[in-house]
Design a protein around this motif. Structure first.
Motif, PDB file in Angstrom:
ATOM      1  N   THR A  72      -2.628  16.232 -78.327  1.00  0.00           N
ATOM      2  CA  THR A  72      -1.835  17.455 -78.457  1.00  0.00           C
ATOM      3  C   THR A  72      -2.709  18.692 -78.610  1.00  0.00           C
ATOM      4  N   GLU A  73      -3.953  18.501 -78.979  1.00  0.00           N
ATOM      5  CA  GLU A  73      -4.831  19.643 -79.196  1.00  0.00           C
ATOM      6  C   GLU A  73      -6.267  19.171 -79.155  1.00  0.00           C
ATOM      7  N   GLY A  74      -7.160  20.118 -78.847  1.00  0.00           N
ATOM      8  CA  GLY A  74      -8.579  19.797 -78.906  1.00  0.00           C
ATOM      9  C   GLY A  74      -9.145  19.382 -77.564  1.00  0.00           C
ATOM     10  N   SER A  75     -10.454  19.096 -77.560  1.00  0.00           N
ATOM     11  CA  SER A  75     -11.118  18.758 -76.306  1.00  0.00           C
ATOM     12  C   SER A  75     -12.148  17.664 -76.536  1.00  0.00           C
ATOM     13  N   VAL A  76     -12.421  16.922 -75.460  1.00  0.00           N
ATOM     14  CA  VAL A  76     -13.488  15.923 -75.495  1.00  0.00           C
ATOM     15  C   VAL A  76     -14.332  16.112 -74.244  1.00  0.00           C
ATOM     16  N   LYS A  77     -15.567  16.439 -74.452  1.00  0.00           N
ATOM     17  CA  LYS A  77     -16.470  16.582 -73.327  1.00  0.00           C
ATOM     18  C   LYS A  77     -17.417  15.395 -73.312  1.00  0.00           C
ATOM     19  N   PHE A  78     -17.520  14.742 -72.162  1.00  0.00           N
ATOM     20  CA  PHE A  78     -18.416  13.592 -72.037  1.00  0.00           C
ATOM     21  C   PHE A  78     -19.348  13.864 -70.868  1.00  0.00           C
ATOM     22  N   ALA A  79     -20.669  13.862 -71.136  1.00  0.00           N
ATOM     23  CA  ALA A  79     -21.646  14.318 -70.145  1.00  0.00           C
ATOM     24  C   ALA A  79     -21.178  15.697 -69.696  1.00  0.00           C
ATOM     25  N   ASP A  80     -20.853  15.875 -68.417  1.00  0.00           N
ATOM     26  CA  ASP A  80     -20.392  17.205 -68.019  1.00  0.00           C
ATOM     27  C   ASP A  80     -18.924  17.224 -67.644  1.00  0.00           C
ATOM     28  N   THR A  81     -18.198  16.172 -68.033  1.00  0.00           N
ATOM     29  CA  THR A  81     -16.802  16.106 -67.606  1.00  0.00           C
ATOM     30  C   THR A  81     -15.854  16.331 -68.778  1.00  0.00           C
ATOM     31  N   ASP A  82     -14.650  16.782 -68.404  1.00  0.00           N
ATOM     32  CA  ASP A  82     -13.574  16.871 -69.378  1.00  0.00           C
ATOM     33  C   ASP A  82     -12.954  15.480 -69.451  1.00  0.00           C
ATOM     34  N   LEU A  83     -13.341  14.728 -70.463  1.00  0.00           N
ATOM     35  CA  LEU A  83     -12.992  13.310 -70.525  1.00  0.00           C
ATOM     36  C   LEU A  83     -11.490  13.074 -70.472  1.00  0.00           C
ATOM     37  N   LEU A  84     -10.742  13.930 -71.118  1.00  0.00           N
ATOM     38  CA  LEU A  84      -9.304  13.694 -71.252  1.00  0.00           C
ATOM     39  C   LEU A  84      -8.571  13.830 -69.921  1.00  0.00           C
ATOM     40  N   GLU A  85      -9.242  14.449 -68.942  1.00  0.00           N
ATOM     41  CA  GLU A  85      -8.637  14.579 -67.615  1.00  0.00           C
ATOM     42  C   GLU A  85      -8.805  13.316 -66.783  1.00  0.00           C
ATOM     43  N   LEU A  86      -9.653  12.411 -67.228  1.00  0.00           N
ATOM     44  CA  LEU A  86      -9.994  11.241 -66.405  1.00  0.00           C
ATOM     45  C   LEU A  86      -9.119  10.039 -66.739  1.00  0.00           C
ATOM     46  N   ASP A  87      -8.799   9.234 -65.669  1.00  0.00           N
ATOM     47  CA  ASP A  87      -8.137   7.952 -65.890  1.00  0.00           C
ATOM     48  C   ASP A  87      -9.109   6.985 -66.564  1.00  0.00           C
ATOM     49  N   ALA A  88      -8.563   5.954 -67.163  1.00  0.00           N
ATOM     50  CA  ALA A  88      -9.395   4.971 -67.878  1.00  0.00           C
ATOM     51  C   ALA A  88     -10.534   4.469 -67.001  1.00  0.00           C
ATOM     52  N   GLU A  89     -10.223   4.137 -65.732  1.00  0.00           N
ATOM     53  CA  GLU A  89     -11.252   3.559 -64.862  1.00  0.00           C
ATOM     54  C   GLU A  89     -12.357   4.575 -64.548  1.00  0.00           C
ATOM     55  N   ASP A  90     -11.958   5.860 -64.458  1.00  0.00           N
ATOM     56  CA  ASP A  90     -12.967   6.867 -64.138  1.00  0.00           C
ATOM     57  C   ASP A  90     -13.861   7.175 -65.335  1.00  0.00           C
ATOM     58  N   ARG A  91     -13.328   7.006 -66.522  1.00  0.00           N
ATOM     59  CA  ARG A  91     -14.170   7.159 -67.719  1.00  0.00           C
ATOM     60  C   ARG A  91     -15.261   6.089 -67.703  1.00  0.00           C
ATOM     61  N   ALA A  92     -14.847   4.868 -67.324  1.00  0.00           N
ATOM     62  CA  ALA A  92     -15.832   3.786 -67.217  1.00  0.00           C
ATOM     63  C   ALA A  92     -16.854   4.111 -66.140  1.00  0.00           C
ATOM     64  N   LYS A  93     -16.374   4.664 -65.045  1.00  0.00           N
ATOM     65  CA  LYS A  93     -17.278   4.998 -63.941  1.00  0.00           C
ATOM     66  C   LYS A  93     -18.248   6.109 -64.331  1.00  0.00           C
ATOM     67  N   GLU A  94     -17.812   6.987 -65.254  1.00  0.00           N
ATOM     68  CA  GLU A  94     -18.701   8.044 -65.738  1.00  0.00           C
ATOM     69  C   GLU A  94     -19.688   7.510 -66.780  1.00  0.00           C
ATOM     70  N   GLY A  95     -19.506   6.255 -67.192  1.00  0.00           N
ATOM     71  CA  GLY A  95     -20.495   5.665 -68.093  1.00  0.00           C
ATOM     72  C   GLY A  95     -20.013   5.405 -69.510  1.00  0.00           C
ATOM     73  N   MET A  96     -18.688   5.335 -69.683  1.00  0.00           N
ATOM     74  CA  MET A  96     -18.159   5.024 -71.013  1.00  0.00           C
ATOM     75  C   MET A  96     -17.770   3.555 -71.060  1.00  0.00           C
ATOM     76  N   PHE A  97     -17.993   2.950 -72.204  1.00  0.00           N
ATOM     77  CA  PHE A  97     -17.643   1.532 -72.349  1.00  0.00           C
ATOM     78  C   PHE A  97     -17.003   1.302 -73.699  1.00  0.00           C
ATOM     79  N   LEU A  98     -15.900   0.563 -73.703  1.00  0.00           N
ATOM     80  CA  LEU A  98     -15.264   0.199 -74.965  1.00  0.00           C
ATOM     81  C   LEU A  98     -15.313  -1.311 -75.138  1.00  0.00           C
ATOM     82  N   ALA A  99     -15.938  -1.745 -76.226  1.00  0.00           N
ATOM     83  CA  ALA A  99     -15.860  -3.167 -76.585  1.00  0.00           C
ATOM     84  C   ALA A  99     -14.605  -3.324 -77.431  1.00  0.00           C
ATOM     85  N   PHE A 100     -13.682  -4.146 -76.935  1.00  0.00           N
ATOM     86  CA  PHE A 100     -12.358  -4.240 -77.560  1.00  0.00           C
ATOM     87  C   PHE A 100     -12.399  -4.987 -78.888  1.00  0.00           C
TER      88      PHE A 100
END
Lengths: 418, 251
Positions: free
Chosen positions: B57-85
């Motif tokens: 609802t508010e705020g921002s998340v910048k990851f590398a040079d991208t606006d992370l919140l604009e990306l789909d889950a798969e594209d976040r992974a493609k940008e280099g993010m990984f979540l161990a469940f």
């Protein structure tokens, strides 16, 4: 020709040629058609499958040729018997040099043998129309104690407008023989056609038949199949049915097991899109002891497609130590898709092991998210899960050429890679 | 690498869970986020990884040079993010290696890199499974199906080793692990640490931090980071519990 106006069946067949070939089977079918009616959804067996609008049409039986190259299965190295609109197309067919099988016209089947074999089996209006008005078909003998050197591919094509194909086939696997049959159904430049096919057979003692059936007709075709096999002692029967085509498909598959130590296996994969209706009705009738049967059907239904599964296993009173397994699993990919699944066991014996189950669900959202979180697109994630779901059915197709053909089909039709 | 500013998030049509969270993570750093149950730890992991069902609802998340919140889950992974469940998902019929091959090919395509050859891929599978002492057979089995709790967590780190993320978020990776499994998983993670990547450890307990030493420890409470310190903060929390901080802040 006389038409009885208030009988829909007689009106339906009124323009069909009534061949005078002296066949008793044909005559009996014609006689039985008097007084028959098309099934309505009030009939339990047809509760979910409505044929009314199709049988109002006036279909034609038209002999013609078609380009069948696109429907051949590469590297199958088979006897290829081509039927266009239910008529045998000799030019398009290939019968290889092979002393393990003999291939005849259906008219050469001994009617006395046939009538004895099929005594007490049930007919329906569509199998009777087929037998009364069949325009051709093959009678295949797999010779005693021989393994067929080549698979036998019976390729059906519809061509033209509102054509009806009534092909009737019979496979006689003699004692100790073994063969692999492929039946495929396609359409080419056809619209609103009707494939009404009958495939019957006799699997004698120690014989083994494997059938792969592929239904890929255009999505305006009505396909009604009646399949009936009799198994003798220690025989094996297996059929894999893959259905992606047709507007309405109804597979009526019956196996009567008339001897001990038999194995019967039925597998099916059906994939519906648009407004397709795919109905698999199966019966395995166990009359003797010590037999096993395994039945596994899986469906993936998208858009507004409808799936129907009704699998009945009957274990008669004297048939002890029967092991029967039955399963129907479905995945719905859209809110508009639906499946009616009805597994049935009718058991009169007291020492049997039977199980059945049926599921209808959606793709696991958690699994899709998990795959996406690893960088896999939503589409690929869905495809991986669908492939995982029906992959075990496709793995039942042991013939590599047929399997490659099916994989190619799925890739072209759905963009799915297995 | 990751800059979170004033992040507010709620479950869809539900209560607000993150209430103005700020966090800055640089390459080469390991951050631990600790907090009591219900403080928003797992929500933070889910929002960062792009799970459906959460609304920022508010705020921002910048990851590398991208606006992370604009990306789909798969594209976040493609940008280099990984979540161990925290709870790895079982996927019958999909083999571990088949799924990783698909993932790596899609990631490489996204990054306009060449496909990995079958030989290189298998070499990598071997290397990554050795890292977490994961039986080679498990690599070819269906994803997490029939895996023990420890095997599932090791499989997560195996995937991390395969995908080589810039930023890995380990969500309660220590939960449900016995001492041996905890040691194996931790050693695996330590070997994957480098000056170019960063790790966020989300954990309830201090014991994981004995094995993976963090550069920073943050305390999350009621959707905000209320205290930041070094690894000694974790020890203090272990000793005194979370209430101590609340009292300290109240004063």
């Amino acid at each position: 020709m006389e038409v009885v106006a208030d009988n829909k069946v007689l009106a339906f067949v009124s323009d069909f040629k009534r061949p005078e070939d002296g066949s008793k089977v044909r005559q009996q079918a014609l006689d039985a058609l008097n007084g028959m009616d098309f099934p309505t959804t009030r009939v339990e067996e047809w509760k979910y499958t409505r044929v009314a609008k199709y049988v109002k049409r006036k279909y034609k039986q038209v002999q013609t040729t078609a380009n069948v190259d696109q429907f051949k299965i590469a590297d199958l190295d088979a006897h290829q018997l081509v039927f266009v609109n239910g008529f045998y197309d000799e030019k398009a067919s290939t019968i290889l040099e092979d002393d393990t099988v003999s291939i005849h016209k259906i008219d050469e089947l001994d009617e006395g043998y046939y009538t004895d074999l099929m005594e007490d089996t049930e007919e329906n209006v569509f199998s009777l129309i087929n037998k009364g008005y069949q325009t051709g078909g093959v009678f295949i003998q797999i010779k005693k104690n021989k393994k067929a050197n080549h698979p036998i591919h019976i390729l059906h094509v519809l061509e033209g407008e509102e054509v009806m194909a009534n092909a009737r086939h019979f496979i006689h696997a003699e004692m100790g023989s073994q063969a692999e049959i492929v039946t495929s159904f396609a359409s080419n430049n056809a619209s609103n056609g009707f494939t009404n096919v009958v495939l019957e057979g006799h699997v004698e003692t120690n014989a083994s038949i494997r059938i792969n059936k592929l239904q890929t007709e255009a999505k305006d075709v009505l396909n009604i199949s009646n399949e009936m096999f009799i198994q003798d002692e220690s025989s094996n029967f297996l059929i894999n049915t893959v259905t992606t085509g047709g507007q309405l498909t109804r597979n009526g598959l019956n196996v009567i097991v008339e001897g001990e130590n038999c194995h019967t296996e039925m597998n099916g994969a059906y994939l519906g899109t648009e407004k397709q209706h795919i109905d698999n009705h199966t019966i395995i009738d166990q009359l003797y002891s010590n037999c096993t049967s395994s039945e596994s059907y899986k469906g993936v239904m998208d858009d507004k497609s409808v799936g129907v599964f009704n699998g009945k296993v009957i274990v008669r009173q004297d048939a002890q130590k029967i092991e029967a397994y039955q399963s129907n699993k479905n995945i719905l990919l859209s809110k508009g898709a639906s499946v009616n699944s009805k597994p049935e066991l009718e058991i009169y014996a007291d020492d049997v092991r039977c199980s059945h189950g049926s599921t209808i669900g959606e793709l696991d959202e958690e699994a899709i998210y998990y795959l996406r979180s690893r960088g896999i697109s939503k589409k690929s994630a869905q495809q991986l899960l669908i492939a995982a779901f029906i992959g075990d059915i496709l793995d039942k197709i042991q013939n590599e050429a047929v399997r490659a053909h099916v994989d190619q089909l799925f890739l072209e039709d759905f963009g799915w890679r297995f | 690498m990751l800059t979170i500013k004033n992040l507010h998030a709620s479950v869809e049509e539900g209560a607000e869970i993150l209430k103005g969270l700020d966090l800055e993570v640089k390459a080469g750093e390991v951050h631990a986020i600790m907090g009591p149950n219900g403080s928003g730890k797992s929500t933070l992991a889910s929002v960062l990884a792009g799970k459906d069902g959460y609304e920022v609802t508010e705020g921002s998340v910048k990851f590398a040079d991208t606006d992370l919140l604009e990306l789909d889950a798969e594209d976040r992974a493609k940008e280099g993010m990984f979540l161990a469940f925290q709870y790895p998902v079982e996927i019958p019929g999909v083999s571990n290696v088949n799924f990783l091959r698909t993932a790596m090919n899609e990631i490489r395509e996204y990054r306009k890199e060449d496909k990995l050859s079958a030989k290189d891929f298998l070499a990598k599978v071997k290397e990554a499974s050795a890292l977490v002492e994961l039986d080679n057979k498990l690599a070819s089995r269906a994803v997490n199906v029939g895996f023990s709790g420890g095997e599932k967590k090791r499989n997560e780190i195996f995937q991390m080793a395969m995908l080589e993320p810039k930023l890995a978020i380990l969500d309660e990776t220590d939960s449900g692990l016995d001492i041996d499994a905890l040691r194996i998983v931790s050693e695996g993670v330590n070997k994957l640490r480098s000056k170019d990547n960063a790790i966020i450890l989300i954990t309830h307990y201090q014991r994981l931090l004995e094995y993976i030493q963090p550069d920073f420890v943050h305390v999350l409470n009621d959707g905000k980071i209320i205290k930041t310190g070094d690894k000694n903060l974790a020890l203090e929390l272990e000793e005194k519990g979370y209430d101590w901080i609340n009292e300290e802040i109240a004063q």
